[in-house]
Design an enzyme around this catalytic site. Structure first.
Site, PDB file in Angstrom:
ATOM      1  N   ASN A 132      -3.655  -5.502  63.155  1.00 31.99           N
ATOM      2  CA  ASN A 132      -4.822  -6.397  63.227  1.00 31.99           C
ATOM      3  C   ASN A 132      -4.567  -7.609  64.119  1.00 31.99           C
ATOM      4  OD1 ASN A 132      -3.080  -7.937  61.730  1.00 31.99           O
ATOM      5  ND2 ASN A 132      -4.330  -8.013  59.886  1.00 31.99           N
ATOM      6  N   HIS A 134      -1.963  -9.704  63.859  1.00 35.99           N
ATOM      7  CA  HIS A 134      -1.252 -10.834  63.244  1.00 35.99           C
ATOM      8  C   HIS A 134       0.138 -11.032  63.835  1.00 35.99           C
ATOM      9  CE1 HIS A 134       0.459  -8.191  59.681  1.00 35.99           C
ATOM     10  NE2 HIS A 134       1.308  -8.212  60.686  1.00 35.99           N
TER      11      HIS A 134
HETATM   12  C1  F6R Z   1       7.256  -9.372  59.781  1.00 35.36           C
HETATM   13  C2  F6R Z   1       6.041  -9.905  60.409  1.00 35.36           C
HETATM   14  C3  F6R Z   1       4.922  -9.031  60.825  1.00 35.36           C
HETATM   15  C4  F6R Z   1       5.394  -7.770  61.553  1.00 35.36           C
HETATM   16  C5  F6R Z   1       4.209  -6.888  61.921  1.00 35.36           C
HETATM   17  C6  F6R Z   1       4.644  -5.610  62.595  1.00 35.36           C
HETATM   18  O1  F6R Z   1       8.174 -10.413  59.521  1.00 35.36           O
HETATM   19  O2  F6R Z   1       5.961 -11.071  60.557  1.00 35.36           O
HETATM   20  O3  F6R Z   1       4.059  -9.768  61.658  1.00 35.36           O
HETATM   21  O4  F6R Z   1       6.095  -8.143  62.695  1.00 35.36           O
HETATM   22  O5  F6R Z   1       3.474  -6.587  60.773  1.00 35.36           O
HETATM   23  O6  F6R Z   1       5.402  -4.852  61.695  1.00 35.36           O
HETATM   24  P1  F6R Z   1       6.150  -3.532  62.194  1.00 35.36           P
HETATM   25  O7  F6R Z   1       7.220  -3.998  63.126  1.00 35.36           O
HETATM   26  O8  F6R Z   1       6.712  -2.936  60.955  1.00 35.36           O
HETATM   27  O9  F6R Z   1       5.131  -2.687  62.879  1.00 35.36           O
END
Ligand code: F6R
Length: 255
Positions: A132, A134
């Site tokens: 999304n 973030h």
């Molecule tokens: C984790 C964090 C999140 C992840 C994001 C992507 O500390 O802050 O913003 O970086 O959700 O997660 P992955 O890498 O598992 O796709």
């Protein structure tokens, strides 16, 4: 913003490793901000395997799920210790990670911000991107000036994190996360993304308008943000050829 397109996840990790290494060489007492999640795992493996002396490095992390203590195997703190910190030579007193089991989350957030300031600010912050858009757990709609605080998670985020939780066991709906304003104060940002599920959020981060609806788009304001992508995550960028040309003509990453 510097966009670096690499063929696959391993080359993303190799390029990110090179960048982290050069930052560590330039400043042995680097203040390093860590991200949790699947994306940085290959980078963390390389850092462990390099057997570096990181006793002077100060560590912070981006976020934590509320309600989980450091020993909970689903906590981000546990994840970072198991996948990175326990395999490194670090000074325990230099590791400051957010706690999801703090009695007073607002107070924990304020003292975390104070600890970052006391360390002189974050030199290099590693980031991933949510489906999304973030960064940290700053969900769409988060203020671009937000600071570390408790934050309610969105349905897509809950779905992504549900995989780590046993069936029937609810994912915590709240997090404590560095704010977008906190992240933007880091001297250098390193956003990693791999896989096709990240192609659309990455397009919006890199080429879309800056909007709180896509928190990662705030990186466009940062003077030194590297975005390292594999082919799949970069597939929707319209200026892929330009970014490849820039990188091919660069004499050293991050300079
Ligand atoms: C984790 C964090 C999140 C992840 C994001 C992507 O500390 O802050 O913003 O970086 O959700 O997660 P992955 O890498 O598992 O796709």
């Amino acid at each position: 913003m510097e966009v670096i397109l690499r063929p696959d996840g391993e080359s993303v990790a190799a390029t990110a490793f090179e960048l982290v290494l050069s930052a560590l060489k330039a400043k042995p007492n680097l203040v390093l901000g860590l991200a949790t999640g699947n994306t940085p795992l290959a980078l963390y493996r390389r850092l462990r395997e390099a057997r570096l002396d990181l006793r002077k490095v100060r560590f912070f992390n981006l976020d934590e799920l509320v309600g989980l203590g450091p020993r909970d195997p689903r906590s981000f703190q546990h994840f970072l210790r198991a996948n990175l910190l326990d395999g490194l030579r670090v000074t325990p007193g230099n590791v400051r990670l957010l706690r999801g089991d703090a009695d007073d989350l607002e107070q924990a957030a304020a003292s975390y911000e104070a600890a970052i300031r006391k360390a002189g600010g974050i030199d290099l912050q590693i980031l991933g991107i949510g489906r999304n858009g973030h960064i940290g757990f700053n969900e769409p709609g988060s203020s671009l000036g937000s600071r570390t605080r408790p934050k309610t998670l969105e349905a897509t985020t809950l779905a992504d994190y549900a995989r780590g939780f046993p069936a029937g066991k609810a994912v915590p709906r709240f997090s404590i996360t560095m704010g977008i304003g906190t992240i933007l104060e880091a001297r250098r940002l390193l956003l990693l993304a791999t896989g096709g599920a990240k192609a659309e959020p990455i397009r919006r981060v890199v080429e879309g308008p800056v909007t709180s609806e896509v928190p990662g788009s705030a990186l466009q304001f940062h003077p030194l943000a590297h975005v390292i992508l594999d082919e799949a995550a970069g597939a929707r960028l319209s200026r892929r050829d330009y970014w490849k040309w820039v990188y091919a003509n660069k004499w050293r990453v991050g300079q």
